[in-house]
Motif scaffolding. Structure first.
Motif, PDB file in Angstrom:
ATOM      1  N   TYR A  56     -12.937 -22.847  -1.703  1.00 12.90           N
ATOM      2  CA  TYR A  56     -11.782 -22.280  -1.027  1.00 12.90           C
ATOM      3  C   TYR A  56     -11.735 -20.788  -1.242  1.00 12.90           C
ATOM      4  N   ARG A  57     -11.661 -19.957  -0.264  1.00 13.56           N
ATOM      5  CA  ARG A  57     -11.435 -18.658  -0.353  1.00 13.56           C
ATOM      6  C   ARG A  57     -12.347 -17.920  -1.367  1.00 13.56           C
ATOM      7  N   LEU A  58     -13.685 -18.241  -1.186  1.00 12.95           N
ATOM      8  CA  LEU A  58     -14.442 -17.612  -2.239  1.00 12.95           C
ATOM      9  C   LEU A  58     -14.580 -16.277  -2.064  1.00 12.95           C
ATOM     10  N   ASP A  59     -14.687 -15.562  -0.972  1.00 14.57           N
ATOM     11  CA  ASP A  59     -14.632 -14.229  -0.910  1.00 14.57           C
ATOM     12  C   ASP A  59     -13.472 -13.476  -1.648  1.00 14.57           C
ATOM     13  N   ASP A  60     -12.477 -14.015  -1.271  1.00  9.57           N
ATOM     14  CA  ASP A  60     -11.136 -13.389  -2.080  1.00  9.57           C
ATOM     15  C   ASP A  60     -11.324 -13.624  -3.415  1.00  9.57           C
ATOM     16  N   HIS A  61     -11.784 -14.602  -3.851  1.00  6.34           N
ATOM     17  CA  HIS A  61     -11.890 -14.884  -5.413  1.00  6.34           C
ATOM     18  C   HIS A  61     -12.808 -13.845  -6.022  1.00  6.34           C
ATOM     19  N   LEU A  62     -14.002 -13.732  -5.059  1.00  8.89           N
ATOM     20  CA  LEU A  62     -14.967 -12.672  -5.549  1.00  8.89           C
ATOM     21  C   LEU A  62     -14.514 -11.111  -5.522  1.00  8.89           C
ATOM     22  N   GLU A  63     -13.545 -10.975  -4.510  1.00  3.58           N
ATOM     23  CA  GLU A  63     -12.981  -9.709  -4.331  1.00  3.58           C
ATOM     24  C   GLU A  63     -12.111  -9.439  -5.425  1.00  3.58           C
ATOM     25  N   ARG A  64     -11.191 -10.304  -5.922  1.00  3.93           N
ATOM     26  CA  ARG A  64     -10.408 -10.030  -7.087  1.00  3.93           C
ATOM     27  C   ARG A  64     -11.236  -9.877  -8.394  1.00  3.93           C
ATOM     28  N   PHE A  65     -12.425 -10.760  -8.402  1.00  3.66           N
ATOM     29  CA  PHE A  65     -13.131 -10.733  -9.769  1.00  3.66           C
ATOM     30  C   PHE A  65     -13.820  -9.361  -9.733  1.00  3.66           C
ATOM     31  N   GLU A  66     -14.485  -8.598  -8.549  1.00  2.00           N
ATOM     32  CA  GLU A  66     -14.866  -7.455  -8.599  1.00  2.00           C
ATOM     33  C   GLU A  66     -13.799  -6.230  -8.990  1.00  2.00           C
ATOM     34  N   MET A  67     -12.724  -6.619  -8.684  1.00  2.39           N
ATOM     35  CA  MET A  67     -11.408  -5.511  -8.924  1.00  2.39           C
ATOM     36  C   MET A  67     -11.075  -5.535 -10.408  1.00  2.39           C
ATOM     37  N   SER A  68     -11.129  -6.829 -10.983  1.00  2.00           N
ATOM     38  CA  SER A  68     -11.101  -7.170 -12.236  1.00  2.00           C
ATOM     39  C   SER A  68     -11.999  -6.277 -13.191  1.00  2.00           C
ATOM     40  N   SER A 113       3.911  -6.025  -9.768  1.00  2.00           N
ATOM     41  CA  SER A 113       4.758  -4.985 -10.787  1.00  2.00           C
ATOM     42  C   SER A 113       5.733  -5.625 -11.586  1.00  2.00           C
ATOM     43  N   ALA A 114       6.023  -6.896 -11.214  1.00  6.21           N
ATOM     44  CA  ALA A 114       6.895  -7.751 -12.305  1.00  6.21           C
ATOM     45  C   ALA A 114       6.122  -8.423 -13.354  1.00  6.21           C
ATOM     46  N   GLY A 115       4.809  -8.400 -13.064  1.00  3.51           N
ATOM     47  CA  GLY A 115       3.851  -9.094 -14.140  1.00  3.51           C
ATOM     48  C   GLY A 115       3.334 -10.248 -13.617  1.00  3.51           C
ATOM     49  N   ALA A 116       2.996 -10.493 -12.145  1.00  2.00           N
ATOM     50  CA  ALA A 116       2.490 -11.558 -11.606  1.00  2.00           C
ATOM     51  C   ALA A 116       1.211 -11.483 -11.231  1.00  2.00           C
ATOM     52  N   LEU A 117       0.224 -12.197 -11.338  1.00  2.00           N
ATOM     53  CA  LEU A 117      -0.972 -12.247 -11.108  1.00  2.00           C
ATOM     54  C   LEU A 117      -0.802 -12.318  -9.654  1.00  2.00           C
ATOM     55  N   LYS A 118      -1.898 -11.499  -8.700  1.00  2.00           N
ATOM     56  CA  LYS A 118      -2.138 -11.741  -7.310  1.00  2.00           C
ATOM     57  C   LYS A 118      -2.579 -13.010  -7.194  1.00  2.00           C
ATOM     58  N   GLY A 119      -2.090 -14.005  -7.085  1.00  2.00           N
ATOM     59  CA  GLY A 119      -2.733 -15.470  -6.952  1.00  2.00           C
ATOM     60  C   GLY A 119      -3.285 -15.433  -5.624  1.00  2.00           C
ATOM     61  N   ILE A 120      -4.367 -16.303  -5.474  1.00  2.87           N
ATOM     62  CA  ILE A 120      -5.141 -16.694  -4.544  1.00  2.87           C
ATOM     63  C   ILE A 120      -4.452 -17.731  -3.545  1.00  2.87           C
ATOM     64  N   ALA A 161      -1.497 -15.844  -2.241  1.00  2.63           N
ATOM     65  CA  ALA A 161      -1.721 -15.340  -1.094  1.00  2.63           C
ATOM     66  C   ALA A 161      -1.855 -16.116   0.182  1.00  2.63           C
ATOM     67  N   THR A 162      -2.084 -17.336  -0.212  1.00  2.00           N
ATOM     68  CA  THR A 162      -2.215 -18.654   0.642  1.00  2.00           C
ATOM     69  C   THR A 162      -0.744 -18.835   1.266  1.00  2.00           C
ATOM     70  N   CYS A 181      12.357 -24.548  -5.823  1.00  2.00           N
ATOM     71  CA  CYS A 181      11.607 -23.589  -6.499  1.00  2.00           C
ATOM     72  C   CYS A 181      10.347 -24.586  -6.703  1.00  2.00           C
ATOM     73  N   PHE A 182       9.076 -23.685  -6.393  1.00  2.00           N
ATOM     74  CA  PHE A 182       7.707 -24.247  -6.670  1.00  2.00           C
ATOM     75  C   PHE A 182       6.707 -23.302  -7.164  1.00  2.00           C
ATOM     76  N   LEU A 183       5.555 -23.806  -7.918  1.00  2.00           N
ATOM     77  CA  LEU A 183       4.612 -23.151  -8.599  1.00  2.00           C
ATOM     78  C   LEU A 183       3.375 -23.139  -7.545  1.00  2.00           C
ATOM     79  N   THR A 184       2.725 -22.074  -7.802  1.00  2.00           N
ATOM     80  CA  THR A 184       1.251 -22.216  -6.983  1.00  2.00           C
ATOM     81  C   THR A 184       0.067 -21.854  -8.030  1.00  2.00           C
ATOM     82  N   GLY A 185      -1.094 -22.353  -8.065  1.00  2.00           N
ATOM     83  CA  GLY A 185      -2.114 -22.067  -8.974  1.00  2.00           C
ATOM     84  C   GLY A 185      -3.237 -22.705  -8.220  1.00  2.00           C
TER      85      GLY A 185
END
Ligand code: PMP
Length: 288
Positions: free
Chosen positions: A42-54, A202-209, A212-213, A241-245
């Protein structure tokens, strides 16, 4: 189980990191948690892009190109006959001496684990989670950007322990200003008057994949969605309210700190998002 380890596919019993690895000594490294559904990553390219930015953010030169990382992820799944599961991609600063200095590490250490994960029992997807707010704050973005998915999770681990002490499986972490940042390993969303709202990076959230979905799903379903600062008040008074990860996927929350949220059961917007998410993961993705 076969693990990719520095260019080789080895049995997990042989996949061993040195005690001098700075990933272990200092948490100096980065990772991604990725899902595979029905043989599609799932969304491998998005994960790898975030990984490269990290990697870029911590000035770590990745030893593999994006195509090579993708191949390592897919091949690890293939070698384990894994069509549905959870993949952990890690690159550490590598083996160095006992000082902090990352330049003592000649080569990064890379590994990929392809396995299974069940974060929450099914009953919580059906009935919703009861979560708590914990005292441990999210690290300020000017101290460590939350957008970097680094091996430094102690802050979140303390929050997870505090949640458990309070009898909850997940916790809302506030930022230094008292706004909702995220949960210990999930992004957080409220639904108010038909609109989905989630804290910004900017409030401290990870830009979760998965986050984004949800933006994509909201667009597709015509549900208004935006980023905003959220207080606990906004969660108490939310309709849903809901959570995602990647691990948790999309999970409803029905209580915060003992207060019932909305109708006290998973709401209709959450159900629509979850339904759309379940369909998407089966068709979107990189075939291994
Ligand atoms: N926040 C934190 C702190 C996380 O570790 C994660 C990953 N589990 C998330 C949010 C969700 O991000 P993703 O949807 O990319 O898994």
């Amino acid at each position: 189980m076969v693990v990719y380890f520095d260019g080789k596919y080895v049995d997990s019993s042989e996949a061993k990191v040195s005690v001098f690895d700075h990933g272990l000594l200092y948490g100096d490294g980065i990772f991604e948690g990725i899902r595979i559904y029905g043989g599609n990553v799932y969304r491998l390219d998005d994960h790898l892009e975030r990984f490269e930015m990290s990697a870029r953010a911590i000035m770590l030169t990745l030893p593999l190109t994006r195509a090579q990382l993708a191949e390592a992820v897919c091949e690890t799944c293939r070698r384990n006959n894994l069509n549905d599961g959870y993949i952990r991609l890690v690159v550490t600063r590598g083996v160095g001496d006992l000082g902090l200095a990352p330049w003592s590490c000649a080569n990064p250490t890379t590994f990929v684990i392809a396995s299974k994960i069940t974060l929450y029992p099914q009953e919580y997807y059906d009935n919703g989670l009861a979560i708590v707010t914990v005292p441990t704050r999210r690290i300020a973005p000017d101290a460590l950007p939350p957008t970097v998915k680094s091996l430094n999770y102690l802050n979140n681990i303390l929050a997870k322990i505090e949640a458990k002490q309070a009898g909850a499986l997940e916790a809302i972490m506030l930022n230094a200003q008292g706004y909702v940042a995220e949960c210990t390993a999930d992004n957080v969303f409220v639904v108010q008057k038909g609109e989905i709202i989630t804290p910004a990076a900017s409030a401290g959230a990870l830009k979760g994949i998965t986050r984004a979905t949800v933006f994509d799903i909201a667009k597709e379903l015509g549900i208004p969605m935006r980023e905003a600062d959220l207080t606990r008040y906004d969660v108490w008074c939310a309709d849903e309210c809901f959570l995602t990860g990647t691990g948790a996927e999309v999970i409803p929350v029905v209580k915060l700190d003992g207060r019932v949220i909305g109708a006290g059961k998973p709401g209709p917007v959450t159900a629509r998002v979850l339904g759309s998410f379940r369909k998407r993961v089966l068709v979107e993705g990189t075939r291994i």
